[in-house]
Design an enzyme around this catalytic site. Structure first.
Site, mmCIF file in Angstrom:
data_model
loop_
_atom_site.group_PDB
_atom_site.id
_atom_site.type_symbol
_atom_site.label_atom_id
_atom_site.label_comp_id
_atom_site.label_asym_id
_atom_site.label_seq_id
_atom_site.Cartn_x
_atom_site.Cartn_y
_atom_site.Cartn_z
ATOM 1 N N GLU A 99 45.286 48.740 45.841
ATOM 2 C CA GLU A 99 44.403 49.314 46.855
ATOM 3 C C GLU A 99 43.531 48.207 47.416
ATOM 4 O OE1 GLU A 99 41.678 52.277 45.424
ATOM 5 O OE2 GLU A 99 40.978 51.061 43.746
ATOM 6 N N ILE A 100 43.277 48.298 48.697
ATOM 7 C CA ILE A 100 42.326 47.414 49.363
ATOM 8 C C ILE A 100 41.256 48.334 49.926
ATOM 9 C CG2 ILE A 100 41.977 45.679 51.151
ATOM 10 C CD1 ILE A 100 44.995 45.030 50.872
#
Length: 464
Positions: free
Chosen positions: A352-353
């Site tokens: 995830e960013i």
């Protein structure tokens, strides 16, 4: 209408508050008796505080919530109706046919050639802005994970970070050994910033509010149902930490973005643009690559608890939320029924960013506080993935959530494998384009077609 009384009372209370303040100011100038003046001021303060508490009680707002959207009652009713009803009526669909259609849509989408997002503001290596976003690559790891996290780092460096030089942050609930720290530093350039932090017991361990006997009983039941990690307390701790604690760690206070990196994952394609700058310049608050269904037994009451929270704080809802993605009951209707209203679709958070400003926002923080009080991180096995996904789908504009289809990534047993142009060497050929998993019995765990169908705007679709 469900929210009509709030809309009538809020302006009335606001007027009363203003009148109280005005009376205090007038008396201040008209009276010379200091004792009387002080009594009047104290009385006014008391009235103001009482009225403000009444205002907050009726509206469900805190002081800082005034900046949040003040939705029209009709709009709120429409959203709440959507959240309370399944997307499709029962007996109007065949889950097997839906799965076949979704699988075809997903594979057709992944077989379209892709190099990078089609936007005109990508930041390349060598650009003055390259590597300058307030971002870090974050890993929550144990000392025993050294070999596996080195493998992940080496691949990410080769495919991306050698050109951008973003720092690494490592967190552990125990002190990192010199062997671990030296091992990490030995594979990175000498000028790469690397920080190692310890998680305090208050942020990691099971809270005192949890009934240990009840926890043991519930996990024993889950274990008998073969629920993975049910009796592993550290796994529950990890889910809670990644849901509501990690972004408060002092080492992350200077960052706006985090790219989460797990041990023993694979990257298959070069990323020739600054991903953090892409997020910043295109108003994205969350980036993902894999989109799955969750085990409903682990989150049996998460949806109903979330709906209770939303009923108390309707102003937190985003009118352009990803509601249909949450409510699609057609591919795995048993999941929807078991959780009393949630598809169980979620972003797989091992990649995830995320924009930490969203996690630090009032809606997210209040939601985490509410879930903490429910105890579901321990009495069930609420994961950070469904928790984060629900918050994003409800409180964020779905257009600010981005599928990085161009990033080739694998975490057992699932893969996001793009199709690179025939004349391109961007991808290394170690994954099969469009192949979600080698095991066909897991194809029904892919929720990406639902996201494509319900949540991607024309702009998002055209970006690739």
């Amino acid at each position: 209408m469900r929210f009509l009384s709030k809309r009538i009372l809020k302006p009335v209370l606001s007027v009363i508050i203003l009148i109280s303040i005005a009376v205090t100011v007038v008396l201040y100038f008209l009276t010379a008796n200091e004792n009387y003046l002080q009594a009047v001021k104290d009385s006014a303060k008391s009235q103001y505080a009482s009225l403000r508490e009444s205002y907050k009680s009726i509206t469900g707002k805190t002081e800082s919530a005034d900046e949040l959207p003040d939705h029209d009652a009709e709009v709120l009713d429409s959203i709440m109706d959507r959240l309370h009803e399944p997307l499709y009526e029962k007996d109007t669909f065949d889950p097997n046919e839906v799965l076949a259609e979704n699988k075809q849509l997903y594979e057709e989408f992944l077989l379209q050639e892709i190099s990078e997002p089609k936007v005109d503001n990508l930041v390349r290596s060598g650009d003055p802005l390259a590597g300058k976003a307030k971002g870090t690559i974050l890993s929550l790891v144990r000392n025993s994970d050294l070999e596996d996290i080195i493998s992940s780092i080496q691949q990410l460096e080769e495919e991306y970070n050698k050109n951008f030089g973003y720092p690494y942050t490592f967190l552990n609930d125990e002190e990192f050994t010199d062997e671990f720290k030296d091992g990490i530093k030995s594979i990175l350039p000498k000028d790469r910033v690397v920080e190692f932090g310890t998680i305090g017991p208050d942020n990691w361990n099971m809270p005192d509010s949890i009934d240990r006997e009840r926890y043991d009983q519930e996990m024993d039941k889950m274990s008998k149902e073969n629920i993975q990690y049910a009796e592993v307390e550290s796994y529950h701790n990890m889910c809670r930490f990644y849901s509501k604690e990690f972004y408060h760690h002092p080492l992350l206070s200077k960052y706006k973005y985090v790219w989460r990196l797990e041990p023993n994952v694979n990257f298959y394609c070069k990323i020739n643009y600054d991903v953090f700058q892409f997020m910043n310049k295109n108003d994205k608050i969350y980036g993902f690559v894999l989109n799955l269904y969750d085990s409903p037994q682990t989150i049996e009451t998460l949806w109903t608890s979330t709906m209770d929270f939303v009923e108390e704080h309707p102003n937190y809802l985003n009118v352009n939320g990803a509601f249909a993605w949450l409510k699609d009951n057609s591919q795995n209707p048993k999941n929807y029924d078991y959780t009393q209203g949630y598809s169980t679709c979620h972003f797989w958070t091992n990649f995830e960013i995320v924009d930490l400003d969203f996690l630090r926002s009032e809606p997210y923080e209040k939601y985490m506080q509410y879930l903490e009080e429910k105890g579901g991180f321990y009495y069930e096995r609420w994961g950070d993935a469904p928790v984060r996904s629900l918050a994003l789908a409800l409180f964020a504009d779905k257009s600010s959530i981005h599928w990085f289809r161009d990033i080739g990534y694998h975490h057992t047993p699932y893969t996001n494998c793009p199709t690179c142009p025939a004349d391109s060497d961007r991808c290394n050929g170690n994954c099969v384009p469009g192949k979600f998993t080698p095991w066909s019995d897991l194809d029904n765990q892919n929720c990406q077609a639902t996201w494509i169908r319900h949540s991607m705007s024309e702009e998002e679709l055209e970006m690739y």
